[in-house]
Design a protein around this motif. Structure first.
Motif, mmCIF file in Angstrom:
data_model
loop_
_atom_site.group_PDB
_atom_site.id
_atom_site.type_symbol
_atom_site.label_atom_id
_atom_site.label_comp_id
_atom_site.label_asym_id
_atom_site.label_seq_id
_atom_site.Cartn_x
_atom_site.Cartn_y
_atom_site.Cartn_z
ATOM 1 N N ARG A 158 38.258 76.494 39.148
ATOM 2 C CA ARG A 158 37.084 75.638 39.263
ATOM 3 C C ARG A 158 36.701 75.185 37.861
ATOM 4 O O ARG A 158 36.457 76.010 36.978
ATOM 5 C CB ARG A 158 35.927 76.409 39.899
ATOM 6 C CG ARG A 158 34.636 75.617 40.013
ATOM 7 C CD ARG A 158 33.521 76.474 40.598
ATOM 8 N NE ARG A 158 32.320 75.699 40.833
ATOM 9 C CZ ARG A 158 31.180 76.229 41.276
ATOM 10 N NH1 ARG A 158 31.102 77.524 41.537
ATOM 11 N NH2 ARG A 158 30.113 75.461 41.460
ATOM 12 N N THR A 160 34.127 73.047 35.396
ATOM 13 C CA THR A 160 32.786 72.483 35.285
ATOM 14 C C THR A 160 32.492 72.208 33.815
ATOM 15 O O THR A 160 33.169 72.705 32.918
ATOM 16 C CB THR A 160 31.719 73.440 35.852
ATOM 17 O OG1 THR A 160 31.828 74.708 35.204
ATOM 18 C CG2 THR A 160 31.897 73.624 37.360
ATOM 19 N N GLN A 162 29.414 72.887 32.528
ATOM 20 C CA GLN A 162 28.455 73.900 32.126
ATOM 21 C C GLN A 162 28.590 75.110 33.045
ATOM 22 O O GLN A 162 29.313 75.074 34.042
ATOM 23 C CB GLN A 162 27.025 73.352 32.174
ATOM 24 C CG GLN A 162 26.749 72.227 31.191
ATOM 25 C CD GLN A 162 25.291 71.807 31.216
ATOM 26 O OE1 GLN A 162 24.664 71.755 32.270
ATOM 27 N NE2 GLN A 162 24.747 71.506 30.046
ATOM 28 N N LEU A 163 27.865 76.161 32.728
ATOM 29 C CA LEU A 163 27.887 77.360 33.559
ATOM 30 C C LEU A 163 27.053 77.170 34.814
ATOM 31 O O LEU A 163 25.937 76.635 34.771
ATOM 32 C CB LEU A 163 27.325 78.551 32.778
ATOM 33 C CG LEU A 163 28.129 79.049 31.582
ATOM 34 C CD1 LEU A 163 27.299 80.038 30.783
ATOM 35 C CD2 LEU A 163 29.433 79.698 32.032
ATOM 36 N N THR A 164 27.606 77.623 35.934
ATOM 37 C CA THR A 164 26.808 77.698 37.155
ATOM 38 C C THR A 164 25.931 78.949 37.086
ATOM 39 O O THR A 164 26.090 79.802 36.206
ATOM 40 C CB THR A 164 27.714 77.788 38.383
ATOM 41 O OG1 THR A 164 28.426 79.045 38.342
ATOM 42 C CG2 THR A 164 28.718 76.641 38.424
ATOM 43 N N ASP A 165 25.022 79.090 38.044
ATOM 44 C CA ASP A 165 24.163 80.278 38.060
ATOM 45 C C ASP A 165 24.997 81.548 38.217
ATOM 46 O O ASP A 165 24.732 82.560 37.550
ATOM 47 C CB ASP A 165 23.151 80.179 39.203
ATOM 48 C CG ASP A 165 22.076 79.131 38.949
ATOM 49 O OD1 ASP A 165 21.934 78.694 37.772
ATOM 50 O OD2 ASP A 165 21.386 78.742 39.909
ATOM 51 N N ASP A 166 26.007 81.508 39.089
ATOM 52 C CA ASP A 166 26.856 82.693 39.288
ATOM 53 C C ASP A 166 27.641 83.025 38.020
ATOM 54 O O ASP A 166 27.805 84.194 37.658
ATOM 55 C CB ASP A 166 27.820 82.478 40.453
ATOM 56 C CG ASP A 166 27.137 82.541 41.812
ATOM 57 O OD1 ASP A 166 25.984 83.029 41.868
ATOM 58 O OD2 ASP A 166 27.748 82.090 42.801
ATOM 59 N N GLN A 167 28.133 81.995 37.346
ATOM 60 C CA GLN A 167 28.874 82.226 36.103
ATOM 61 C C GLN A 167 27.967 82.778 35.013
ATOM 62 O O GLN A 167 28.378 83.640 34.231
ATOM 63 C CB GLN A 167 29.542 80.931 35.651
ATOM 64 C CG GLN A 167 30.686 80.493 36.557
ATOM 65 C CD GLN A 167 31.135 79.070 36.295
ATOM 66 O OE1 GLN A 167 30.453 78.311 35.600
ATOM 67 N NE2 GLN A 167 32.270 78.689 36.861
ATOM 68 N N PRO A 204 22.455 76.626 30.612
ATOM 69 C CA PRO A 204 23.786 76.461 31.210
ATOM 70 C C PRO A 204 24.841 75.969 30.221
ATOM 71 O O PRO A 204 26.039 76.125 30.474
ATOM 72 C CB PRO A 204 23.548 75.426 32.315
ATOM 73 C CG PRO A 204 22.108 75.586 32.675
ATOM 74 C CD PRO A 204 21.431 75.901 31.381
ATOM 75 N N GLU A 268 36.948 78.606 35.774
ATOM 76 C CA GLU A 268 36.859 79.892 36.465
ATOM 77 C C GLU A 268 38.026 80.002 37.443
ATOM 78 O O GLU A 268 38.194 79.146 38.321
ATOM 79 C CB GLU A 268 35.539 80.015 37.224
ATOM 80 C CG GLU A 268 35.409 81.339 37.964
ATOM 81 C CD GLU A 268 34.119 81.449 38.764
ATOM 82 O OE1 GLU A 268 33.913 82.488 39.412
ATOM 83 O OE2 GLU A 268 33.312 80.484 38.749
#
Length: 291
Positions: A158, A160, A162-167, A204, A268
């Motif tokens: 995956r 992206t 920026q960082l997702t909340d889970d990351q 993020p 990820e």
């Protein structure tokens, strides 16, 4: 090639540790000693840092012990290679690519770094060493054992910006990450460790961590002083998920040194590594991240 370049010297002088750095630097050589060769052959994990297509990444490689081995007094051979989706895949296939590597054994809290130039081979690649040295076990978490998970297969990566909340949660729960940096003509891969929370997600698109006292060499911060590009690798030591970040970093000098990292891209990969490690015993040297 000397042990230190102008970037490392500038940081050493700023902190006032040039004499200590010179003392430690005498342990750095090009030769792979017998004890170092034996250590490498026991490892199921090697982390490689390099630049590819203008960005710096840290990449994990795994295999049965022996997949990394010394094949000459200044040469290490690695069997196999990265996943096709790995951002360093093109670098592994390019002769002469400067690479930094770190082999870390959580069972013994030992680590070894080897920096040099890459040479593709029929079975993988080799590295002609420029620098070979070990680091102390400070801030390295102990994990008593590991097992291979034969039916584990990498999931779809995956990507992206920026960082997702889970990351972000993944990062703040981490007790270890790997940091790839470069300078003109060279690359390095190092380890950073601490109690969970030692890496802070400020937004993020930005992380930061305190630079804990180390061996006074300042290879990493010296590289960042010369070239701000950097790559971070976080691993889930149970599920094998790999989180790779690339961006730029700079050091803030105050009461405590803090490194601030700006995220440019995130990859990820679920189940990227077929390794499952036991729970960590945190290093007694780890500072309180809230302190």
């Amino acid at each position: 090639m000397g042990v230190y370049h102008a970037g490392s010297r500038a940081v050493q002088d700023r902190v006032g540790v040039r004499e200590q750095a010179d003392h430690v630097g005498r342990s750095v050589g090009r030769g792979i000693r017998e004890i170092a060769a034996a250590f490498l052959e026991l490892q199921p994990l090697l982390v490689v840092g390099a630049a590819a297509e203008g960005r710096v990444w840290a990449s994990p490689l795994t295999g049965s012990p022996g997949f990394v081995r010394a094949t000459g007094p200044h040469r290490v051979s690695v069997a196999g290679g990265p996943l096709p989706s790995d951002p360093l895949a093109t670098a592994y296939a390019t002769p002469g690519t400067p690479v930094g590597t770190i082999a870390l054994d959580p069972r013994t809290r030992r680590r070894m770094r080897l920096n040099g130039r890459l040479a593709p081979t029929a079975r993988g690649f080799a590295i002609e060493a420029d620098q070979v040295f070990s680091n102390c076990p400070k801030y390295l978490q102990k994990r008593q054992s590991y097992e291979f998970v034969p039916d584990r297969r990498p999931g779809e990566p995956r990507r992206t910006a920026q960082l997702t909340d889970d990351q972000a949660g993944f990062v703040t729960a981490a007790d270890t990450f790997f940091l790839a940096t470069v300078h003109e003509g060279g690359a390095d891969a190092s380890h950073r460790g601490g109690n969970p929370g030692f890496v802070r997600v400020d937004s993020p698109g930005e992380l930061s961590w305190r630079d804990y006292p180390g061996n006074s060499m300042f290879l990493t911060l010296g590289n960042l002083a010369a070239d701000p590009r950097a790559g971070l690798l976080f691993l889930d030591w149970t599920t094998g998920t790999a989180l790779q970040l690339t961006g730029e970093a700079h050091t803030e000098y105050g009461e405590d040194r803090r490194v601030r990292f700006t995220v440019r891209e995130v990859i990820e990969t679920p189940s990227a590594l077929p390794l499952r490690w036991s729970a960590p015993e945190y290093s007694p040297a780890n500072p309180d991240p809230a302190g």
